[in-house]
Design a protein around this motif. Structure first.
Motif, PDB file in Angstrom:
ATOM      1  N   LEU A   1       0.850  -1.179   0.000  1.00 39.88           N
ATOM      2  CA  LEU A   1       0.000   0.000   0.000  1.00 39.88           C
ATOM      3  C   LEU A   1       0.891   1.235   0.000  1.00 39.88           C
ATOM      4  O   LEU A   1       1.806   1.354   0.807  1.00 39.88           O
ATOM      5  N   ARG A   2       0.630   2.121  -0.929  1.00 39.24           N
ATOM      6  CA  ARG A   2       1.441   3.334  -1.049  1.00 39.24           C
ATOM      7  C   ARG A   2       1.022   4.342   0.023  1.00 39.24           C
ATOM      8  O   ARG A   2      -0.047   4.946  -0.066  1.00 39.24           O
ATOM      9  N   GLN A   3       1.860   4.502   1.014  1.00 41.32           N
ATOM     10  CA  GLN A   3       1.578   5.408   2.120  1.00 41.32           C
ATOM     11  C   GLN A   3       2.882   6.055   2.576  1.00 41.32           C
ATOM     12  O   GLN A   3       3.969   5.494   2.399  1.00 41.32           O
ATOM     13  N   SER A   4       2.768   7.242   3.167  1.00 44.65           N
ATOM     14  CA  SER A   4       3.941   7.847   3.785  1.00 44.65           C
ATOM     15  C   SER A   4       4.341   7.017   5.000  1.00 44.65           C
ATOM     16  O   SER A   4       3.569   6.179   5.482  1.00 44.65           O
ATOM     17  N   LYS A   5       5.554   7.255   5.495  1.00 46.75           N
ATOM     18  CA  LYS A   5       6.027   6.488   6.647  1.00 46.75           C
ATOM     19  C   LYS A   5       5.106   6.667   7.843  1.00 46.75           C
ATOM     20  O   LYS A   5       4.763   5.705   8.534  1.00 46.75           O
ATOM     21  N   ALA A   6       4.687   7.913   8.086  1.00 48.67           N
ATOM     22  CA  ALA A   6       3.801   8.185   9.218  1.00 48.67           C
ATOM     23  C   ALA A   6       2.447   7.513   9.035  1.00 48.67           C
ATOM     24  O   ALA A   6       1.880   6.950   9.980  1.00 48.67           O
ATOM     25  N   ASP A   7       1.922   7.548   7.801  1.00 47.60           N
ATOM     26  CA  ASP A   7       0.617   6.935   7.549  1.00 47.60           C
ATOM     27  C   ASP A   7       0.697   5.414   7.651  1.00 47.60           C
ATOM     28  O   ASP A   7      -0.245   4.763   8.118  1.00 47.60           O
ATOM     29  N   LYS A   8       1.820   4.837   7.219  1.00 43.55           N
ATOM     30  CA  LYS A   8       1.984   3.389   7.350  1.00 43.55           C
ATOM     31  C   LYS A   8       2.000   2.989   8.829  1.00 43.55           C
ATOM     32  O   LYS A   8       1.412   1.981   9.220  1.00 43.55           O
ATOM     33  N   LYS A   9       2.678   3.802   9.641  1.00 48.20           N
ATOM     34  CA  LYS A   9       2.727   3.513  11.072  1.00 48.20           C
ATOM     35  C   LYS A   9       1.332   3.551  11.678  1.00 48.20           C
ATOM     36  O   LYS A   9       0.963   2.702  12.493  1.00 48.20           O
ATOM     37  N   GLU A  10       0.535   4.538  11.269  1.00 50.64           N
ATOM     38  CA  GLU A  10      -0.816   4.645  11.803  1.00 50.64           C
ATOM     39  C   GLU A  10      -1.717   3.545  11.257  1.00 50.64           C
ATOM     40  O   GLU A  10      -2.609   3.051  11.957  1.00 50.64           O
ATOM     41  N   LEU A  11      -1.482   3.141  10.004  1.00 54.67           N
ATOM     42  CA  LEU A  11      -2.251   2.032   9.436  1.00 54.67           C
ATOM     43  C   LEU A  11      -1.990   0.750  10.219  1.00 54.67           C
ATOM     44  O   LEU A  11      -2.917  -0.029  10.495  1.00 54.67           O
ATOM     45  N   VAL A  12      -0.745   0.522  10.580  1.00 55.56           N
ATOM     46  CA  VAL A  12      -0.399  -0.635  11.410  1.00 55.56           C
ATOM     47  C   VAL A  12      -1.147  -0.561  12.739  1.00 55.56           C
ATOM     48  O   VAL A  12      -1.726  -1.548  13.203  1.00 55.56           O
ATOM     49  N   ASN A  13      -1.142   0.611  13.354  1.00 50.99           N
ATOM     50  CA  ASN A  13      -1.814   0.797  14.630  1.00 50.99           C
ATOM     51  C   ASN A  13      -3.308   0.481  14.524  1.00 50.99           C
ATOM     52  O   ASN A  13      -3.870  -0.272  15.327  1.00 50.99           O
ATOM     53  N   LEU A  14      -3.959   1.049  13.520  1.00 48.59           N
ATOM     54  CA  LEU A  14      -5.400   0.845  13.352  1.00 48.59           C
ATOM     55  C   LEU A  14      -5.736  -0.604  13.018  1.00 48.59           C
ATOM     56  O   LEU A  14      -6.710  -1.166  13.540  1.00 48.59           O
ATOM     57  N   THR A  15      -4.949  -1.208  12.148  1.00 45.66           N
ATOM     58  CA  THR A  15      -5.253  -2.580  11.726  1.00 45.66           C
ATOM     59  C   THR A  15      -5.070  -3.559  12.873  1.00 45.66           C
ATOM     60  O   THR A  15      -5.857  -4.508  13.026  1.00 45.66           O
ATOM     61  N   ALA A  16      -4.044  -3.354  13.698  1.00 39.29           N
ATOM     62  CA  ALA A  16      -3.858  -4.223  14.854  1.00 39.29           C
ATOM     63  C   ALA A  16      -5.039  -4.096  15.818  1.00 39.29           C
ATOM     64  O   ALA A  16      -5.509  -5.093  16.380  1.00 39.29           O
ATOM     65  N   ARG A  17      -5.543  -2.888  15.989  1.00 40.96           N
ATOM     66  CA  ARG A  17      -6.716  -2.687  16.836  1.00 40.96           C
ATOM     67  C   ARG A  17      -7.949  -3.373  16.249  1.00 40.96           C
ATOM     68  O   ARG A  17      -8.773  -3.925  16.985  1.00 40.96           O
ATOM     69  N   PHE A  18      -8.077  -3.294  14.945  1.00 36.73           N
ATOM     70  CA  PHE A  18      -9.211  -3.942  14.289  1.00 36.73           C
ATOM     71  C   PHE A  18      -9.199  -5.440  14.576  1.00 36.73           C
ATOM     72  O   PHE A  18     -10.234  -6.041  14.889  1.00 36.73           O
ATOM     73  N   LEU A  19      -8.034  -6.048  14.479  1.00 34.07           N
ATOM     74  CA  LEU A  19      -7.915  -7.489  14.759  1.00 34.07           C
ATOM     75  C   LEU A  19      -8.296  -7.789  16.201  1.00 34.07           C
ATOM     76  O   LEU A  19      -9.098  -8.696  16.472  1.00 34.07           O
ATOM     77  N   SER A  20      -7.734  -7.018  17.148  1.00 31.20           N
ATOM     78  CA  SER A  20      -8.002  -7.319  18.553  1.00 31.20           C
ATOM     79  C   SER A  20      -9.474  -7.093  18.899  1.00 31.20           C
ATOM     80  O   SER A  20     -10.051  -7.829  19.702  1.00 31.20           O
ATOM     81  N   TRP A  21     -10.095  -6.093  18.282  1.00 33.58           N
ATOM     82  CA  TRP A  21     -11.479  -5.770  18.611  1.00 33.58           C
ATOM     83  C   TRP A  21     -12.464  -6.767  18.022  1.00 33.58           C
ATOM     84  O   TRP A  21     -13.447  -7.138  18.654  1.00 33.58           O
ATOM     85  N   THR A  22     -12.226  -7.204  16.810  1.00 34.01           N
ATOM     86  CA  THR A  22     -13.180  -8.093  16.141  1.00 34.01           C
ATOM     87  C   THR A  22     -12.962  -9.561  16.478  1.00 34.01           C
ATOM     88  O   THR A  22     -13.770 -10.407  16.075  1.00 34.01           O
ATOM     89  N   THR A  23     -11.913  -9.881  17.206  1.00 34.32           N
ATOM     90  CA  THR A  23     -11.693 -11.276  17.606  1.00 34.32           C
ATOM     91  C   THR A  23     -11.685 -11.439  19.119  1.00 34.32           C
ATOM     92  O   THR A  23     -11.415 -12.524  19.621  1.00 34.32           O
ATOM     93  N   GLY A  24     -11.960 -10.352  19.843  1.00 31.14           N
ATOM     94  CA  GLY A  24     -11.822 -10.394  21.292  1.00 31.14           C
ATOM     95  C   GLY A  24     -13.132 -10.447  22.037  1.00 31.14           C
ATOM     96  O   GLY A  24     -14.163 -10.861  21.517  1.00 31.14           O
ATOM     97  N   SER A  25     -13.090 -10.030  23.262  1.00 28.90           N
ATOM     98  CA  SER A  25     -14.253 -10.048  24.138  1.00 28.90           C
ATOM     99  C   SER A  25     -14.260  -8.767  24.950  1.00 28.90           C
ATOM    100  O   SER A  25     -13.303  -7.990  24.945  1.00 28.90           O
ATOM    101  N   GLN A  26     -15.329  -8.549  25.688  1.00 25.56           N
ATOM    102  CA  GLN A  26     -15.399  -7.370  26.529  1.00 25.56           C
ATOM    103  C   GLN A  26     -14.314  -7.385  27.601  1.00 25.56           C
ATOM    104  O   GLN A  26     -13.841  -6.323  28.030  1.00 25.56           O
ATOM    105  N   GLU A  27     -13.903  -8.560  28.034  1.00 21.80           N
ATOM    106  CA  GLU A  27     -12.826  -8.640  29.026  1.00 21.80           C
ATOM    107  C   GLU A  27     -11.574  -7.951  28.507  1.00 21.80           C
ATOM    108  O   GLU A  27     -10.913  -7.207  29.232  1.00 21.80           O
TER     109      GLU A  27
END
Length: 482
Positions: A212-238
């Motif tokens: 994905l063509r992104q600036s270094k800062a945007d790639k870092k934020e994309l990593v941050n958001l995508t990791a959160r997406f994984l944890s949120w959609t596969t996790g629990s309220q705990e």
């Protein structure tokens, strides 16, 4: 102000099932003996005392840049990734999780994630700005300025509302994407979580590593958001409700110290060293703040859990109510600000009673670590100088019973080594004063660049400011102190 009563809770509230779109960790991973049970991790008076003690070192000896530093993912930390990392024994790598998650998503879903990187920027910046306003107020306390608790609490409410709005924006988009996941994608995302938690290495990543063509800062934020997406959609309220002791009141520079030491600094060990330096009465003052925080932390968790339930409605296709989100965010921010204020007040009381030997020990302790003072990009030199003065105040503390250095009010144009109330000028500085009688701006600039080079034998332990702009800014601010 909040008027809540709450039984002291553990760090995790009781978990309830998430909507059907959210997935759960498999038994294979949860039964792994190497994993940590986050339901057993409690925030109590002991842990909070350690937190306050470690912050006593970093706040009193650090810089504004240290205090402003915040680790990736700490703003709008509502999506369970911290719980996931703690459960994995901190072996979970955000970048690996994000890369593998992106490989599971379709091109359209990845486009939505990339669009979110850009759509959140203004909201993210507003949250950062609100947090920095709180830090500037705290630095005002360090610099003997008049800041009231009420003013600080209001700043906290504003910060909490802005952070919650950032969380709402992310949660709504995450929920929209989650609604489009196929059954195979859900299984693949669960497998990513399970495999990482089991400590195994994944063989391949499904659909390859999307470029994905992104600036270094945007790639870092994309990593941050995508990791959160994984944890949120596969996790629990705990996992979503999990919070560590370092999140409330993250205004005192400890994160910068950890990063600067390449994560070698351990909070418990730092706290132990600090407490060994302090007297019993000073330790009691920090424990008093920790006890106050212990009473407020359950309230923080309670309201935060209410906000999580609101954000989670997007996982079942709901639209998150902005007004309700902002209201809960402001309440969370109020509690955090109250906890922060209690800690700051205790640390300032300790600072005001430090002996010369204690101050020297704390400064030497700080020097063992590698967190550096970064120059600020503030356009206003007086405001930059004000930030730098917050460091000077550690030694030049007119409120201290045993100040290490003389007060710096009216220092520009003042005769050198001349304050009648200060009796501990070094013989070297007294000799220097006979040749250069006044603190002119030029003399101050030379001294601030390298005190030991200008006045060999000075008691001043500070090495100096290498940057001309920093010295000019500090002198400009000192001229305003009357």
């Amino acid at each position: 102000m909040l008027n809540r009563t709450a039984k002291f809770l553990t760090i995790c509230l009781l978990a309830q099932p998430l909507p059907p779109a959210a997935l759960t960790v498999t038994a294979a991973a949860s039964e792994n003996a190497a994993l940590r049970d986050i339901s057993k991790i409690q925030v109590d008076e002991r842990r909070l005392t350690e937190a306050v003690a470690s912050r006593t070192l970093t706040w009193l000896t650090g810089s504004p840049a240290n205090n402003d530093y915040i680790s990736v993912g700490r703003l709008a930390n509502f999506f369970g990734f911290v719980g996931l990392r703690v459960t994995s024994g901190h072996s979970l790598k955000r970048s690996e999780v994000a890369r593998e998650t992106l490989s599971v998503l379709t091109e359209q879903q990845r486009t939505q994630m990339v669009s979110l990187v850009h759509a959140q920027k203004d909201t993210l910046n507003r949250a950062h700005e609100a947090r920095q306003e709180m830090n500037r107020a705290l630095e005002g306390l360090l610099a003997f300025e008049h800041v009231t608790r009420e003013q600080f609490i209001e700043l906290g409410r504003d910060y909490g509302a802005r952070e919650a709005e950032l969380g709402r924006l992310l949660a709504q988009t995450f929920g929209d994407i989650a609604q489009t996941l196929s059954t195979d994608q859900q299984r693949a995302l669960t497998d990513i979580r399970t495999t990482h938690l089991s400590g195994e290495r994944r063989q391949g990543n499904g659909g390859g590593d999307p470029k994905l063509r992104q600036s270094k800062a945007d790639k870092k934020e994309l990593v941050n958001l995508t990791a959160r997406f994984l944890s949120w959609t596969t996790g629990s309220q705990e996992f979503n409700d999990f919070e560590v002791v370092g999140k409330p009141s993250q205004h005192f520079g400890f994160v910068a110290l950890r990063i600067g030491s390449n994560h070698g600094v351990k909070r418990g060990l730092v706290a132990k060293e600090v407490l060994e330096i302090l007297t019993p009465s000073q330790i009691d003052r920090l424990r008093e703040a920790a006890l106050q925080n212990a009473r407020e932390f359950p309230m923080f968790l309670e309201v935060r859990a209410q906000l999580m339930r609101v954000l989670e409605t997007s996982l079942s296709g709901g639209v998150i109510d902005p007004a309700h989100t902002a209201h809960l965010g402001a309440e969370i921010g109020e509690i955090e600000a109250s906890m922060t204020w209690s800690q700051a007040a205790a640390m300032l009381d300790v600072r005001d009673g430090l002996s010369e030997a204690q101050s020297a020990d704390l400064l030497a302790m700080r020097a063992k670590y590698t967190a550096e003072t970064d120059s600020s990009d503030l356009d206003d030199p007086i405001e930059r100088g004000r930030q730098l003065f917050a460091q000077c105040a550690f030694c030049h503390n007119s409120d201290s019973r045993q100040p290490i250095g003389p007060p710096l009010d009216d220092i520009v144009g003042k005769p050198i080594a001349s304050d009648p109330a200060f009796k501990r000028y070094s013989p070297a500085l007294v000799r220097y004063a006979r040749a250069q009688s006044m603190w002119t701006e030029a003399q101050l600039d030379a001294f601030l660049k390298s005190p030991k080079a200008l006045v060999p034998g000075t008691f001043m332990s500070f090495d100096g400011y290498e940057e001309t702009d920093d010295r000019s800014a500090l002198i400009a601010y000192l001229k305003t102190r009357k």
